[in-house]
Design a protein around this motif. Structure first.
Motif, short mmCIF file in Angstrom:
data_model
loop_
_atom_site.label_atom_id
_atom_site.label_comp_id
_atom_site.label_asym_id
_atom_site.label_seq_id
_atom_site.Cartn_x
_atom_site.Cartn_y
_atom_site.Cartn_z
N SER A 1 8.95 42.65 7.79
CA SER A 1 8.86 41.60 6.78
C SER A 1 8.29 40.34 7.42
O SER A 1 8.20 40.24 8.64
N ASP B 1 10.71 40.45 1.75
CA ASP B 1 10.39 41.86 1.96
C ASP B 1 11.41 42.45 2.92
O ASP B 1 11.77 41.83 3.91
N PRO C 1 9.50 45.76 -1.06
CA PRO C 1 8.95 44.42 -1.27
C PRO C 1 9.88 43.52 -2.09
O PRO C 1 10.71 44.00 -2.86
#
Lengths: 456, 456
Positions: free
Chosen positions: A427, B210, B317
């Motif tokens: 991420s 995310d 996500p």
């Protein structure tokens, strides 16, 4: 060990600065544009191992990205630890969400921010530095071999061949890996299992060209709508996966094992607050720890189709695509699940579209034994460094190669991870706590010592 | 009229070259990067009208892209035709699917390939050239006003204000528009209705960042999966739209009108073959012509979320997005349907995500009367030029402004389109047959003549 402590204290800043040097290399294995950076990173890892005191180090080419191998053999009679890690990283996008550059490491509030800070450069490099500590203080108790690969984030597709071709070279007594997480610094833990992975890419094709949604809309199948229907149908109303045969080989955990798993410290409210969600969502009949630890899942990792730019475009697109991955648990097989997915996905496509399904890399689920010498040595090392014995947990992620270590090399693995679940691996703003980095370097030498002692 | 025919013959090549000049300007109204090109295109249209013989022409600024107004008044007692068209075009992507540059017009196999070739520069420019024919041969029978806008592809958001502010200037007896299609050169047709449009954009937000799909997958709602579920639920198994109240105001056609509609020449096998699909798909109980003509629809025009690059990324996500549009029929209201959509979409979101719904431009459905002088004049003009009377059809597309002409100016519209359904408007390789371009220039003068004759 006072001598270790002193060495670490004296070299603390350098240990961090050397990690930063590695983190500055954008070794993104998934994107071929970064191939030279991946190669450069392999050379840097090799050099760091030489500097740390190995006898021999080399960058071994493969059909994909290279593997760094190094070793220090102290005695034919000493046990051998094979350290596995990876120097490649995930892509950094979406870039706009990073607070600082993904390849410009910084320390903020005691955390190292950079792509790869935790996964896995930071954790892998703890082993290089722990080895340096042992080597420079003349306290090595085990032979040490390093195998650091550059394709973990893309399925380790060439490591299997490397194992097959180097069985003799890789002979060892245990594989030691730091590429997972623990509950917290207050609740150190050791992972006793990992989920497997089947990663698919699908394409739904409707008309042979993009159409005007006014002229054709309502009469011609829209590949995006169809793809959404197909994806939606992959779960039922209880969030069970609907692919026929998907659960056939899933090992059901005993009630007592489930109770033990759920006894791990876990605060659902804090979990939700950390993620900013009002509620969690998952398979009916299982807790959050079970959903991420012992149950298989199916997630869409990416979807795209039609017009995604500014404003409005009334297009009925020719095709739509998605990346869909499944996390697997014992005794599911990655290849079998990929096959079941493909067959099912093709079977549910209406006649008005055609469907193409391809498989990316996969990996098998693993369970590591808790009654082995290596596990006990790891538990004792953590107890010594943290003052607490570790809680056994089941990890949700996948390290595809672990299953292969057993299959090809006949070796068990100890998963001694020092990351935290909120490290944002994969991420934006991936981080690794400076404290965890140093704690890892402090803990690992104890593993080597205890493993040698207990092996005799 | 021999004199028209001769004039067209003598100027044929120039008529084509002048259209190419317009087509070379990338006047994409949806993308602010092209604002200077849109402005340049307005100036070019104005100049072409001056060159064709109007008395007065000006580029009128609006809050968005400008409107070109021009007129030629021959007599206060003559009827007035208000020609409406647009010089803006759809975005050209996906660029890689174009055989030649979207803004580098070429003629291949008798077809002009370029973005806007048919929609609407090619069709709009036929009116400029037809006016030139009438003007230079001194055969104008009607006053002519031109209103050529630059925001049709983004919902004509400033044309309503322009109409309100220029009611006197725009006084006319009929609006004449060529921005639709006919069945074929062998089966000329006139559209008697258009669908309306409600165009929405949705965002589904799950976790605040995310996540790694291994660590969190199965326990945290995946916004892509949720978005797919929500989109899938918008149609039932018969492809009816499930939004409560969606069909409340839909005008049901009488059996005889449906029979007349279905009597139009239509070859389902050829239609499927042209699109490269094995089967069509649409609302149960309706034919393809009904599905695109008299029934409302819902299509996803774009979807995006997660990792869409090369290879595999195991991300869960933070969010997923889609552009979703609905084609509307009498007597649905664009604003009401947008409201119903928003309310419904928000209501079906699970607690594990949050949802944001915004509306892009909309437009109202219209039906044009077939018993009017203007429709009869158009039908006779087509009969004269094609040797066949036109088949009345219902178009599936939307021209949002048509409903406003009636509401603000009190004017009916004649939809005299010369495009073909396979012109790839809004798609790569948009084309317009050279023959249709010239046929339009030949037909339009007859409309002016017959409309003047029949109006007296």
């Amino acid at each position: 060990m006072q001598v270790w402590k002193e060495y670490i204290d004296q070299n603390k800043d350098r240990f961090l600065e050397e990690l930063f040097t590695l983190l500055r290399i954008p070794s993104i294995s998934a994107d071929s544009a970064y191939k030279p950076d991946v190669a450069r990173c392999a050379e840097a890892v090799k050099q760091s191992l030489i500097d740390a005191g190995v006898d021999k180090a080399e960058v071994c080419p493969t059909a994909g990205h290279p593997i760094v191998y190094a070793e220090k053999i102290i005695s034919p009679s000493a046990p051998t630890v094979l350290v596995y890690g990876h120097y490649d990283v995930q892509p950094a996008d979406p870039l706009e969400l990073w607070h600082s550059g993904p390849f410009e490491p910084v320390v903020k509030d005691g955390k190292i921010y950079a792509r790869g800070a935790c996964d896995d450069k930071g954790q892998m490099f703890m082993h290089v530095k722990a080895f340096e500590v042992l080597s420079r203080t003349n306290t090595l108790a085990c032979n040490v071999k390093f195998m650091i690969e550059g394709e973990e984030e893309v399925g380790s597709s060439n490591l299997g061949t490397f194992l097959e071709q180097n069985k003799e070279l890789l002979k060892a007594d245990i594989v030691l890996v730091s590429d997972t997480s623990m509950i917290s610094m207050e609740h150190p833990s050791l992972e006793t299992g990992l989920r497997g992975l089947a990663y698919m890419e699908v394409e739904v094709v409707g008309p042979n060209r993009d159409l005007h949604s006014g002229v054709y809309g309502g009469a011609v199948a829209n590949p995006i709508n169809i793809l959404c229907n197909m994806i939606a149908s992959l779960h039922d109303e209880n969030n069970h996966i609907t692919i026929p045969g998907f659960y056939s080989n899933v090992a059901e955990m005993s009630t007592s094992d489930r109770e033990a798993l759920n006894a791990a410290p876990f605060d659902l409210e804090a979990y939700k607050q950390d993620l900013g969600v009002k509620d969690v969502l998952g398979e009916k009949g299982y807790t959050t720890l079970e959903r991420t630890g012992i149950r298989p899942t199916l997630d869409v990792n990416g979807i795209w189709g039609g017009y995604t730019g500014e404003g409005a475009k009334t297009v009925l697109p020719s095709k739509a695509n998605a990346k869909i991955s499944m996390r697997l648990v014992p005794h599911q097989s990655s290849q079998e699940i990929a096959g079941l997915f493909q067959k099912h996905f093709e079977s549910i496509a209406p006649d008005s579209v055609s469907v193409k399904v391809t498989a990316h890399h996969g990996g098998e689920p693993v369970v590591t034994p808790t009654d082995s010498v290596a596990y006990k040595a790891a538990a004792k090392a953590i107890e010594t460094a943290f003052g607490k014995s570790p809680i056994p947990t089941r990890g949700g992620g996948s390290i595809p190669i672990i299953a292969l270590f057993e299959k090809v090399l006949g070796l068990k693995t100890v998963l001694m991870g020092f990351g935290l679940d909120n490290d944002n691996i994969h991420s934006p703003n991936e981080k690794y706590d400076v404290a965890n980095y140093y704690k890892g370097i402090e803990t690992i030498p104890y593993f080597h010592r205890y493993f040698a002692e207990m092996s005799n």
